[in-house]
Design an enzyme around this catalytic site. Sequence first.
Site: not given
Ligand code: 5GP
Length: 114
Positions: A87, A100
Amino acid sequence: MTDCIFCKMAQGIIKPDVVFETDRILAFRDIHPQAKVHVLVIPKVHIPTLDDFPQDQPELAAELLGAVQEVARREGLASGGYRTVINCRSDGGQEVYHLHLHVMGGRRMAWPPG
Ligand code: 5GP
Ligand code: ZN
């Protein structure tokens, strides 16, 4: 980047559930899994978004994709398949501004995504 949660994981300050690690890459389980397997693959260096990826480091891009393959193998997803998502910024639905790759599998994925 002291306020970046994924940098803190890369530096070992916060300890996620690690699936795979090299000197430059970390893969760990998402805290809110959207599939039976949901792993995030990150470069340890802070790169905010896909759009900020340094074009002069193609080997890092290859390592990230190699880590996705390794995660898929370790999690038993390689033969059946899986979904990889990056994303980018607000319209892409990015919430954590440290690059990520989501690796999701263990169920049939729908297309198109929402
Ligand atoms: P994005 O929306 O930025 O592509 O995805 C961020 C991802 O990071 C989400 O799926 C969310 O659940 C994950 N995430 C956010 N904070 C943490 C955390 O503290 N630990 C882990 N393991 N995942 C996280
Ligand atoms: Zn970071």
